[in-house]
Motif scaffolding. Structure first.
Motif, PDB file in Angstrom:
ATOM      1  N   ALA A  84       0.817  -1.213   0.000  1.00 21.44           N
ATOM      2  CA  ALA A  84       0.000   0.000   0.000  1.00 21.44           C
ATOM      3  C   ALA A  84       0.851   1.264   0.000  1.00 21.44           C
ATOM      4  CB  ALA A  84      -0.927  -0.013   1.215  1.00 21.44           C
ATOM      5  N   TYR A  85       2.049   1.191   0.597  1.00 24.85           N
ATOM      6  CA  TYR A  85       2.916   2.368   0.672  1.00 24.85           C
ATOM      7  C   TYR A  85       3.382   2.833  -0.706  1.00 24.85           C
ATOM      8  CZ  TYR A  85       6.751  -0.943   0.027  1.00 24.85           C
ATOM      9  OH  TYR A  85       7.584  -1.910  -0.465  1.00 24.85           O
ATOM     10  N   LEU A  86       3.245   1.978  -1.727  1.00 22.87           N
ATOM     11  CA  LEU A  86       3.641   2.349  -3.083  1.00 22.87           C
ATOM     12  C   LEU A  86       2.551   3.109  -3.819  1.00 22.87           C
ATOM     13  CD1 LEU A  86       5.382  -0.983  -4.100  1.00 22.87           C
ATOM     14  CD2 LEU A  86       6.509   1.176  -3.563  1.00 22.87           C
ATOM     15  N   GLY A  87       1.362   3.171  -3.234  1.00 23.13           N
ATOM     16  CA  GLY A  87       0.274   3.929  -3.833  1.00 23.13           C
ATOM     17  C   GLY A  87      -0.172   3.379  -5.168  1.00 23.13           C
ATOM     18  N   ASP A  88      -0.598   4.294  -6.038  1.00 22.86           N
ATOM     19  CA  ASP A  88      -1.138   3.860  -7.325  1.00 22.86           C
ATOM     20  C   ASP A  88      -0.063   3.541  -8.359  1.00 22.86           C
ATOM     21  OD1 ASP A  88      -0.214   6.374  -7.876  1.00 22.86           O
ATOM     22  OD2 ASP A  88      -2.168   7.240  -8.385  1.00 22.86           O
ATOM     23  N   ARG A  89       1.187   3.506  -7.919  1.00 27.43           N
ATOM     24  CA  ARG A  89       2.252   3.140  -8.853  1.00 27.43           C
ATOM     25  C   ARG A  89       2.275   1.638  -9.141  1.00 27.43           C
ATOM     26  NH1 ARG A  89       7.175   5.950  -5.830  1.00 27.43           N
ATOM     27  NH2 ARG A  89       5.838   5.396  -4.058  1.00 27.43           N
ATOM     28  N   VAL A  90       1.578   0.858  -8.310  1.00 25.44           N
ATOM     29  CA  VAL A  90       1.429  -0.570  -8.573  1.00 25.44           C
ATOM     30  C   VAL A  90      -0.039  -0.937  -8.432  1.00 25.44           C
ATOM     31  CG1 VAL A  90       3.754  -1.095  -7.741  1.00 25.44           C
ATOM     32  CG2 VAL A  90       1.827  -1.260  -6.166  1.00 25.44           C
ATOM     33  N   ASP A  91      -0.386  -2.057  -8.969  1.00 24.49           N
ATOM     34  CA  ASP A  91      -1.766  -2.540  -8.905  1.00 24.49           C
ATOM     35  C   ASP A  91      -2.096  -2.969  -7.475  1.00 24.49           C
ATOM     36  OD1 ASP A  91      -4.264  -3.428  -9.716  1.00 24.49           O
ATOM     37  OD2 ASP A  91      -3.523  -5.441 -10.169  1.00 24.49           O
ATOM     38  N   GLN A  92      -3.007  -2.273  -6.827  1.00 17.14           N
ATOM     39  CA  GLN A  92      -3.331  -2.549  -5.423  1.00 17.14           C
ATOM     40  C   GLN A  92      -4.474  -3.559  -5.332  1.00 17.14           C
ATOM     41  OE1 GLN A  92      -1.636  -1.723  -2.862  1.00 17.14           O
ATOM     42  NE2 GLN A  92      -0.232  -0.231  -3.777  1.00 17.14           N
ATOM     43  N   THR A  93      -4.142  -4.809  -5.659  1.00 25.00           N
ATOM     44  CA  THR A  93      -5.072  -5.922  -5.490  1.00 25.00           C
ATOM     45  C   THR A  93      -4.369  -7.034  -4.748  1.00 25.00           C
ATOM     46  OG1 THR A  93      -4.442  -6.862  -7.624  1.00 25.00           O
ATOM     47  CG2 THR A  93      -6.359  -5.408  -7.609  1.00 25.00           C
ATOM     48  N   TYR A  94      -5.153  -7.897  -4.108  1.00 26.11           N
ATOM     49  CA  TYR A  94      -4.552  -9.041  -3.416  1.00 26.11           C
ATOM     50  C   TYR A  94      -4.019 -10.014  -4.460  1.00 26.11           C
ATOM     51  CZ  TYR A  94      -7.064  -7.323   0.705  1.00 26.11           C
ATOM     52  OH  TYR A  94      -7.536  -6.555   1.738  1.00 26.11           O
ATOM     53  N   LYS A  95      -2.777 -10.437  -4.276  1.00 25.35           N
ATOM     54  CA  LYS A  95      -2.136 -11.323  -5.245  1.00 25.35           C
ATOM     55  C   LYS A  95      -2.406 -12.789  -4.945  1.00 25.35           C
ATOM     56  CE  LYS A  95      -0.169  -7.838  -7.297  1.00 25.35           C
ATOM     57  NZ  LYS A  95      -0.591  -6.770  -6.381  1.00 25.35           N
TER      58      LYS A  95
END
Length: 501
Positions: A84-95
């Motif tokens: 979450a600390y990376l924000g919207d720079r990565v896909d914020q979904t459970y892997k």
């Protein structure tokens, strides 16, 4: 949950009272009954979970089934929105999915609250983590691109070699054809200078047409049969005063000419013009044979260019419905120069299989890596097997096997790790199978597995026959795309190294 209770969790034991109080105010307790899911793979990553009691299991979805990858009951392990600390720079979904095996309790923090805590309390650590995460992903992307370029360079060298052979043959045949045409004009002048009447010249031209047609479909003879036929024609020509008959006989035999046809020529032109007539007809036959060589060479060049076009998929959109068999054949054509002549290729294709949605050029990279590894495992002799079939779960499977020494059981779990290789220094990068895994699993939502014993190693690629949802930004180049990458466990229940599942 009180600050004192939070300090009892290894994740928070070094925090000060103010920080623990902040967590206590914003966090909450949640219970899950045995068998229920805490979260499911692909859902928005909204919460950060810390296990307080109970047993949980982590699973990944494979072909519609939840496959358990780890299980733990260690208090304090955590999972969920760890990025979450990376924000919207990565896909914020459970892997992955987290399920309660027994009744379980969690300390839960909203993803944005967790991100705020990390950014505020650990700014230096945050910069280190961001640098490691994005640096790894960028470096991995560059290394993968270099691997592709190396493979392309190797294939280009092989293709150049393959193209050179038919091109050189066409050039040689063209030069010889020019000489034969010139000779044919000269001999025609000798027999058509007015001393041969028109009717016999017309018959001779008809014999030429017959010979040319016969040459185009002349039967193949063994070396012994060819030698015997040349001896017979040489003797016949020599008896009738034809100069140097052994120069003409090979061309006549290659064109399917026999003694009866030569006797017809002799009856048509007589002994006086027999030498010039036979040589003129031999030039015509040789011309037809040379044009056949040029046609074969040009067809070979065209086939190679077509294979290269199919291999690269340059004329197609990145994702299309493709015939896997065409991709496999294009790859074999591109790799022909690299496969020793002592290796036998056995194909067992199920041609009834439908086309599948895929990234054709990237699948060709998978076939290249697997075939290249199979050839390396066998050396100069062995059997390369390529098989396709379907299963009951609407999947298309491709098996690529070899008869090499096999993969030792102790290294088999590591073969898909990036940079892991059993080849000597400078002989391999250790990225071929890692890239193949990323392409098949992350980009095509398929599976790749290996079965190996001495003398029989099979890599099996499983591809869905129907369209699936596009992968997020993490795949196939994402940091957690490979089972061997250190970031692959970002969403795993995490704790101190000895207790990490």
């Amino acid at each position: 949950m009180t600050p004192q209770e939070l300090r009892g969790l290894f994740l928070f034991e070094k925090l000060d009272e103010k920080q623990l109080g902040w967590l206590s105010e914003r966090g909450r307790l949640e219970q899950r009954t045995a068998g229920s899911f805490v979260y499911r793979e692909g859902e928005p990553a909204t919460c950060f979970y810390v296990l307080l009691s109970g047993t949980v299991a982590l699973s990944r979805e494979m072909h519609g089934d939840d496959v358990e990858t780890s299980r733990t009951e260690q208090r304090g392990v955590y999972a969920g929105s760890t990025q979450a600390y990376l924000g919207d720079r990565v896909d914020q979904t459970y892997k992955n999915s987290l399920r309660a095996i027994s009744d379980s309790e969690f300390f839960v923090l909203a993803a944005d609250e967790f991100a705020t805590a990390v950014r505020t309390w650990f700014p230096m650590a945050l910069h280190l983590l961001e640098g490691l995460f994005f640096g790894y992903r960028a470096a991995n992307s560059l290394v993968n691109e270099r691997e592709r370029l190396l493979a392309l360079g190797s294939l280009s060298a092989g293709l150049t070699h393959e193209l050179n052979n038919p091109a050189a043959a066409a050039v040689r045949a063209t030069e010889a054809l020019r000489d034969r045409v010139a000779g044919m004009r000269h001999k025609l002048a000798l027999i058509a200078d007015g001393r041969l009447d028109g009717s016999r010249l017309h018959q001779l031209v008809e014999l030429q047409d017959t010979a040319v047609k016969q040459a185009a479909s002349a039967p193949s003879l063994s070396a012994l049969e060819t030698s015997d036929a040349e001896d017979v024609l040489s003797d016949w020509l020599d008896e009738r005063g034809v100069v140097n008959p052994w120069d003409i006989a090979p061309t006549l035999v290659a064109g399917g000419v026999g003694v009866p046809w030569l006797e017809t020529v002799a009856d048509t032109v007589g002994d006086t013009y027999l030498d010039s007539a036979v040589r003129w007809l031999a030039y015509a036959i040789d011309t037809e044979l040379l044009m056949g060589e040029i046609d074969d060479a040009v067809t070979r060049v065209s086939d190679l260019v077509g294979a290269a076009k199919k291999y690269s998929q340059l004329d197609r959109a990145p994702q299309q419905t493709v015939d896997v068999h065409e991709l496999l054949e294009a790859t074999l054509t591109m790799l022909r120069a690299k496969i020793p002549t002592g290796i036998r290729i056995v194909k067992d294709y199920d041609r009834t299989l439908p086309e599948v949605p895929a990234y054709g050029a990237e699948l060709n990279q998978v076939w290249t890596n697997l075939i290249d590894n199979a050839v390396d495992a066998m050396g100069t002799t062995g059997t390369l097997s390529i098989r396709t079939w379907g299963d009951d779960n609407n999947h298309l499977l491709v098996g690529i096997g070899d008869t090499g020494t096999g993969i030792a059981p102790e290294i088999r779990p590591r073969i898909f790790e990036p940079f892991f290789t059993t080849k000597g220094v400078g002989e391999g990068t250790g990225l071929g199978l890692d890239i193949s895994y990323r392409i098949v699993v992350n980009k095509h939502h398929g599976d790749i597995r290996v079965e190996s014993r001495p003398g029989d190693t099979q890599f099996i690629v499983c591809l869905p026959m129907t369209q699936e949802e596009e992968p997020g930004p993490e795949g196939p180049e994402g940091a957690d795309a490979s089972p061997g990458s250190s970031a692959a466990q970002d969403n795993a229940p995490t704790g101190p190294r000895p207790g990490t599942p």
